[in-house]
Scaffold this motif. Structure first.
Motif, mmCIF file in Angstrom:
data_model
loop_
_atom_site.group_PDB
_atom_site.id
_atom_site.type_symbol
_atom_site.label_atom_id
_atom_site.label_comp_id
_atom_site.label_asym_id
_atom_site.label_seq_id
_atom_site.Cartn_x
_atom_site.Cartn_y
_atom_site.Cartn_z
ATOM 1 N N GLU A 60 37.301 13.917 70.939
ATOM 2 C CA GLU A 60 38.381 13.343 72.064
ATOM 3 C C GLU A 60 37.737 11.753 72.192
ATOM 4 O OE1 GLU A 60 40.628 13.491 76.242
ATOM 5 O OE2 GLU A 60 39.670 15.263 75.413
ATOM 6 N N THR A 82 34.183 12.613 57.798
ATOM 7 C CA THR A 82 34.638 11.557 58.442
ATOM 8 C C THR A 82 33.238 10.494 58.306
ATOM 9 O OG1 THR A 82 36.351 11.985 59.836
ATOM 10 C CG2 THR A 82 35.593 10.110 60.435
ATOM 11 N N SER A 107 43.653 10.991 71.954
ATOM 12 C CA SER A 107 43.450 11.082 70.579
ATOM 13 C C SER A 107 42.262 11.998 69.914
ATOM 14 C CB SER A 107 43.359 9.763 70.128
ATOM 15 O OG SER A 107 44.365 8.676 70.222
ATOM 16 N N ILE A 108 42.281 12.489 69.034
ATOM 17 C CA ILE A 108 41.263 13.314 68.422
ATOM 18 C C ILE A 108 40.729 12.795 66.966
ATOM 19 C CG2 ILE A 108 40.574 15.629 67.736
ATOM 20 C CD1 ILE A 108 41.295 16.571 70.274
ATOM 21 N N GLU A 109 39.556 12.264 66.877
ATOM 22 C CA GLU A 109 39.123 11.799 65.662
ATOM 23 C C GLU A 109 38.448 13.164 64.789
ATOM 24 O OE1 GLU A 109 35.767 8.535 64.290
ATOM 25 O OE2 GLU A 109 35.115 10.022 65.592
ATOM 26 N N SER A 110 39.342 13.339 63.533
ATOM 27 C CA SER A 110 38.876 14.539 63.022
ATOM 28 C C SER A 110 37.376 14.617 62.574
ATOM 29 C CB SER A 110 39.971 14.740 62.120
ATOM 30 O OG SER A 110 39.617 15.561 61.117
ATOM 31 N N LEU A 111 37.000 15.485 62.304
ATOM 32 C CA LEU A 111 35.432 15.380 61.490
ATOM 33 C C LEU A 111 35.778 15.358 60.004
ATOM 34 C CD1 LEU A 111 33.588 18.526 63.167
ATOM 35 C CD2 LEU A 111 33.400 16.024 63.795
ATOM 36 N N SER A 114 38.228 13.484 56.881
ATOM 37 C CA SER A 114 39.071 12.395 56.498
ATOM 38 C C SER A 114 39.583 12.342 55.015
ATOM 39 C CB SER A 114 38.391 11.020 56.696
ATOM 40 O OG SER A 114 38.134 10.617 58.229
ATOM 41 N N ASP A 143 30.108 11.463 60.680
ATOM 42 C CA ASP A 143 30.085 12.698 61.040
ATOM 43 C C ASP A 143 29.370 13.725 60.106
ATOM 44 O OD1 ASP A 143 31.218 11.890 63.456
ATOM 45 O OD2 ASP A 143 33.340 12.354 62.522
ATOM 46 N N MET A 191 37.284 20.958 65.716
ATOM 47 C CA MET A 191 38.744 20.103 65.471
ATOM 48 C C MET A 191 38.475 18.697 65.503
ATOM 49 S SD MET A 191 41.506 22.649 67.590
ATOM 50 C CE MET A 191 41.587 21.242 68.764
ATOM 51 N N GLY A 192 37.263 18.094 66.095
ATOM 52 C CA GLY A 192 36.969 16.792 66.231
ATOM 53 C C GLY A 192 36.628 16.331 67.562
#
Length: 85
Positions: free
Chosen positions: A39, A21, A4-8, A10, A24, A36-37
């Motif tokens: 991992e 986010t 999963s990648i946490e996006s910067l 939201s 961030d 892209m964020g």
């Protein structure tokens, strides 16, 4: 292996906006990949989805096909809740 990648960025439905986010806001990506964020480890993904979605975590496994975005009654209360709607 899936990850999963946490996006910067939201989406915030209440305000109908895209914004950084939480946590961030001060991140400045060094390159396109960083933009892209970040991992997430398996335990971070499970922890995030456990709070920010309903039905996705079943014991120790993530059941993404059962995911309902957001927090619904079932997030905290077991069983069907149609009668309470």
């Amino acid at each position: 292996m899936a990850f999963s990648i946490e996006s910067l960025v939201s989406y915030f439905p209440r305000d109908n906006v895209l914004a950084p986010t939480p946590g961030d806001q001060k991140v400045t990506p060094a390159n396109l990949t960083d933009a892209m964020g970040r991992e997430l480890s398996v335990w971070e993904s499970r922890s995030c989805f456990n709070c920010h979605a309903t039905g996705v975590v079943s014991g120790e496994k993530m059941a993404v096909e059962r995911l309902t975005p957001g927090m619904e009654c079932e997030r905290c209360h077991e069983g069907r809740t149609e009668a309470h709607g």
